[in-house]
Design an enzyme around this catalytic site. Structure first.
Site: not given
Ligand code: PGA
Length: 253
Positions: A169, A175, A97, A10, A99, A12, A215
């Site tokens: 997630e 992140g 997601h 992803n 976010e 983003k 992560s």
């Molecule tokens: P990350 O993000 O691997 O940077 O923690 C995962 C995601 O948001 O899909």
């Protein structure tokens, strides 16, 4: 039940078109022999078509990061319809997601509409669920995730579940560099599968792939993949660089 793993990146809101192209040009040769899993990348909208052209005939599939809940083109400024994604070569789309839930107020109801719209255009939704740190600290992680699943998949059939990919997630792991331990992730994945089983029957729930996200990196993917209910990963930060994403794809080496 053997389920083919999926490793999805992803991107983003990262990468201008030139950077997106450079990333897939670098990635392609690094993963040509990876037949043990399905590989998906999700560039920002502005790069999808360019990346699609570059990936034609390769073993890398394409996802969008969002889709409209509308099933017909129309006056919806700023939205992208599922048929437009299908048209430029997307096979998957990330839906719900955290976010988008957190910063753009996406509700379970909207997410359900998006999942149904994606299915309508034969896109496979990568449906994200996960609890916040407060939810976990206050012992309601499973209740929150069960609720997201129930509402996000409301009015769907077992047959359509087979086209959906779930991504667990935990918000506190995204992140942050703080990955869920394999045991914590496995426990939630098993719980999700059990909940799906109650809703859709054992056959569908045993077939659906449940990815872990939060992560994931080349150093922790192998131990996560050893867990019986973890069927792959949705990778953010560590997917931005071709070499690191390729190492995640080759977790079995
Ligand atoms: P990350 O993000 O691997 O940077 O923690 C995962 C995601 O948001 O899909």
């Amino acid at each position: 039940m053997s389920r083919k793993p999926i490793i999805a990146g992803n991107w983003k809101m990262y990468k201008l078109t030139g950077e997106a192209l450079a990333t897939v040009i670098a990635l392609k040769p690094l993963v040509t022999n990876a037949n043990h899993c399905e590989i998906v990348v999700a560039p920002p909208f502005t790069s999808i078509k360019l990346v699609a052209d570059k990936l034609e005939g390769s073993n890398i599939l394409l996802a969008a990061q969002n889709v409209s809940g509308e099933t017909k083109q129309g006056a919806h400024t700023g939205e992208i319809c599922g048929d437009m994604l299908y048209d430029i070569g997307c096979t998957h789309v990330i839906v719900g997601h955290s976010e988008r839930r957190q910063y753009y107020g996406e509700t379970d109801g909207q997410i359900n509409r998006k999942i149904r719209a994606a299915l309508r255009f034969t896109l496979r939704p990568i449906f994200c669920v996960g609890e916040t740190l407060a939810d976990r600290d206050e012992s309601r992680a499973e209740a929150v995730v069960r609720d997201q699943i129930d509402q996000g998949l409301s009015e769907l059939t077992a047959e359509s579940l087979l086209r959906i990919i779930i991504a667990y997630e935990p918000v506190w792991a995204i992140g942050t560099g703080r990955t869920a331990t394999p045991e914590t992730a496995q426990t939630m994945h098993a719980f999700i599968r059990q909940s799906l089983g109650r809703k859709f029957g054992a056959q569908a729930s045993e077939t659906v792939r449940i990815l872990y996200g939060g992560s994931v990196n080349p150093g922790n993917i192998a131990e996560l993949m050893r867990e019986s209910d973890i069927d792959g990963a949705l990778v953010g930060g560590a997917s931005l660089e071709a070499a690191s994403f390729a190492r995640i794809v080759h977790y079995d080496r």
